[in-house]
Design a protein around this motif. Structure first.
Motif, mmCIF file in Angstrom:
data_model
loop_
_atom_site.group_PDB
_atom_site.id
_atom_site.type_symbol
_atom_site.label_atom_id
_atom_site.label_comp_id
_atom_site.label_asym_id
_atom_site.label_seq_id
_atom_site.Cartn_x
_atom_site.Cartn_y
_atom_site.Cartn_z
ATOM 1 N N MET B 1 30.821 43.710 -13.523
ATOM 2 C CA MET B 1 30.047 44.501 -14.499
ATOM 3 C C MET B 1 28.547 44.212 -14.394
ATOM 4 S SD MET B 1 30.633 46.923 -16.707
ATOM 5 C CE MET B 1 32.166 46.985 -17.599
ATOM 6 N N ALA B 2 28.241 42.935 -14.013
ATOM 7 C CA ALA B 2 26.819 42.566 -13.869
ATOM 8 C C ALA B 2 26.148 43.399 -12.778
ATOM 9 C CB ALA B 2 26.696 41.078 -13.539
ATOM 10 N N ASP B 3 26.911 43.686 -11.693
ATOM 11 C CA ASP B 3 26.351 44.478 -10.590
ATOM 12 C C ASP B 3 26.015 45.882 -11.055
ATOM 13 O OD1 ASP B 3 26.807 42.304 -9.131
ATOM 14 O OD2 ASP B 3 28.468 43.109 -7.950
ATOM 15 N N ILE B 4 26.944 46.483 -11.819
ATOM 16 C CA ILE B 4 26.709 47.852 -12.297
ATOM 17 C C ILE B 4 25.502 47.856 -13.235
ATOM 18 C CG2 ILE B 4 27.697 49.807 -13.587
ATOM 19 C CD1 ILE B 4 30.480 48.603 -12.827
ATOM 20 N N ALA B 5 25.466 46.850 -14.113
ATOM 21 C CA ALA B 5 24.364 46.767 -15.077
ATOM 22 C C ALA B 5 23.022 46.716 -14.348
ATOM 23 C CB ALA B 5 24.538 45.529 -15.957
ATOM 24 N N HIS B 6 22.975 45.921 -13.286
ATOM 25 C CA HIS B 6 21.738 45.803 -12.521
ATOM 26 C C HIS B 6 21.377 47.140 -11.857
ATOM 27 C CE1 HIS B 6 18.677 44.289 -9.882
ATOM 28 N NE2 HIS B 6 19.345 44.746 -8.834
ATOM 29 N N SER B 7 22.379 47.793 -11.269
ATOM 30 C CA SER B 7 22.128 49.085 -10.614
ATOM 31 C C SER B 7 21.632 50.118 -11.611
ATOM 32 C CB SER B 7 23.413 49.615 -9.961
ATOM 33 O OG SER B 7 23.837 48.713 -8.984
ATOM 34 N N LEU B 8 22.242 50.128 -12.793
ATOM 35 C CA LEU B 8 21.824 51.090 -13.829
ATOM 36 C C LEU B 8 20.384 50.806 -14.267
ATOM 37 C CD1 LEU B 8 25.057 51.282 -16.038
ATOM 38 C CD2 LEU B 8 24.138 53.082 -14.572
ATOM 39 N N LYS B 9 20.079 49.529 -14.353
ATOM 40 C CA LYS B 9 18.727 49.132 -14.764
ATOM 41 C C LYS B 9 17.694 49.702 -13.796
ATOM 42 C CE LYS B 9 15.872 45.081 -14.667
ATOM 43 N NZ LYS B 9 15.808 43.673 -14.346
ATOM 44 N N ILE B 10 17.952 49.535 -12.508
ATOM 45 C CA ILE B 10 17.003 50.023 -11.490
ATOM 46 C C ILE B 10 16.977 51.554 -11.490
ATOM 47 C CG2 ILE B 10 16.485 50.096 -9.014
ATOM 48 C CD1 ILE B 10 16.131 47.301 -10.028
ATOM 49 N N LYS B 11 18.184 52.147 -11.460
ATOM 50 C CA LYS B 11 18.262 53.610 -11.318
ATOM 51 C C LYS B 11 17.617 54.355 -12.476
ATOM 52 C CE LYS B 11 21.487 57.298 -10.101
ATOM 53 N NZ LYS B 11 20.741 57.818 -8.968
ATOM 54 N N TYR B 12 17.838 53.849 -13.689
ATOM 55 C CA TYR B 12 17.340 54.593 -14.848
ATOM 56 C C TYR B 12 16.110 53.932 -15.493
ATOM 57 C CZ TYR B 12 21.600 57.175 -14.136
ATOM 58 O OH TYR B 12 22.588 57.936 -13.551
ATOM 59 N N GLY B 13 15.501 53.006 -14.785
ATOM 60 C CA GLY B 13 14.246 52.427 -15.258
ATOM 61 C C GLY B 13 14.364 51.720 -16.594
ATOM 62 N N LEU B 14 15.461 50.964 -16.779
ATOM 63 C CA LEU B 14 15.671 50.266 -18.052
ATOM 64 C C LEU B 14 14.940 48.920 -18.044
ATOM 65 C CD1 LEU B 14 19.562 50.795 -18.270
ATOM 66 C CD2 LEU B 14 17.741 52.399 -18.878
#
Lengths: 166, 77
Positions: B1-14
């Motif tokens: 889940m940490a990997d997805i969270a990181h990817s989402l952070k980068i992709k959506y500028g969180l």
């Protein structure tokens, strides 16, 4: 054959030739448009793949950073393989640029700034960091930044620098 | 889940990696948009806009800067 008949036949032939030339011209315009679309499509696909590999690369580094306890050999090599894959895609983009298979606008606005950063920042940072981690953790890693391995990126980079100085 | 969270952070500028419950909600909304006939990319974008309060707060445009920042953390691990 009368003079009128000859003139009429001549007019028909001229019209056919003009029609043919016109259709060729129209085809050329269409072909040009298709060609431009293909170049744009190349750019989009390569960019999209680069984004995916970038995600994989940053995820691998992040996994290493976030790991509870000591990262192991697999964690280290995850960074190395995803990093190689990211830079390999950069190289492919530059090969497309150098072979004229990319539209000028995408090269200038999208790819060149990324490649400049790759040469100035990411590549030296990547190799430098892997070497330091490997040394710190006694991992057998012999990767060094060799310019010849990234020839097309450097070529594109040099072109960009020349463009900047104009 | 940490990997997805990181990817989402980068992709959506969180600003930060989103928590698990937000990620689940994002997945549900994205799937719902897709089933409504929206393309996967756009569905993800719309769902992110609705679920993450810090959507596009940061633009991670320069890949090199993010790579360097992460590498620096890895080096100090």
């Amino acid at each position: 054959m009368s003079k009128e008949t000859l003139i009429l036949a001549g007019t028909h032939v001229a019209a056919a030739i003009i029609g043919f030339l016109f259709s060729r011209l129209t085809m050329t315009c269409k072909e040009r448009k298709d060609h431009q679309a293909r170049l744009q499509d190349n750019s989009n696909k390569l960019s999209s793949e680069l984004d995916k590999r970038y995600q994989g690369f940053t995820t691998a580094i992040n996994k290493y950073v976030q790991k509870g306890g000591e990262p192991n050999l697999d964690d280290f090599y995850d960074i190395a393989t995803t990093g190689d894959s990211y830079f390999s895609q950069c190289r492919m983009i530059c090969d497309y640029i150098l072979s004229g298979n990319m539209d000028e606008k995408s090269i200038k606005n999208t790819h060149l700034p990324v490649m400049k950063d790759v040469i100035d920042k990411s590549l030296p940072g990547y190799y430098g960091t892997l070497q330091k981690i490997a040394k710190k953790r006694n991992i057998p890693y012999g990767g060094i930044l060799k310019r010849e391995n990234y020839k097309s990126i450097y070529e594109v980079y040099n072109k960009y620098k020349l463009g900047e100085n104009k | 889940m940490a990997d997805i969270a990181h990817s989402l952070k980068i992709k959506y500028g969180l600003l930060n990696p989103p928590p698990e419950d937000k990620i689940k909600l994002w997945v549900e909304k994205t799937e719902s948009f897709i089933s409504g006939g929206i393309s996967a990319d756009e569905a993800g974008e719309r769902a992110a806009q609705e679920v993450f309060l810090d959507y596009q707060k940061i633009i991670y445009e320069a890949q090199a800067d993010t790579i360097l920042a992460l590498l620096a953390q890895a080096k100090n691990k």
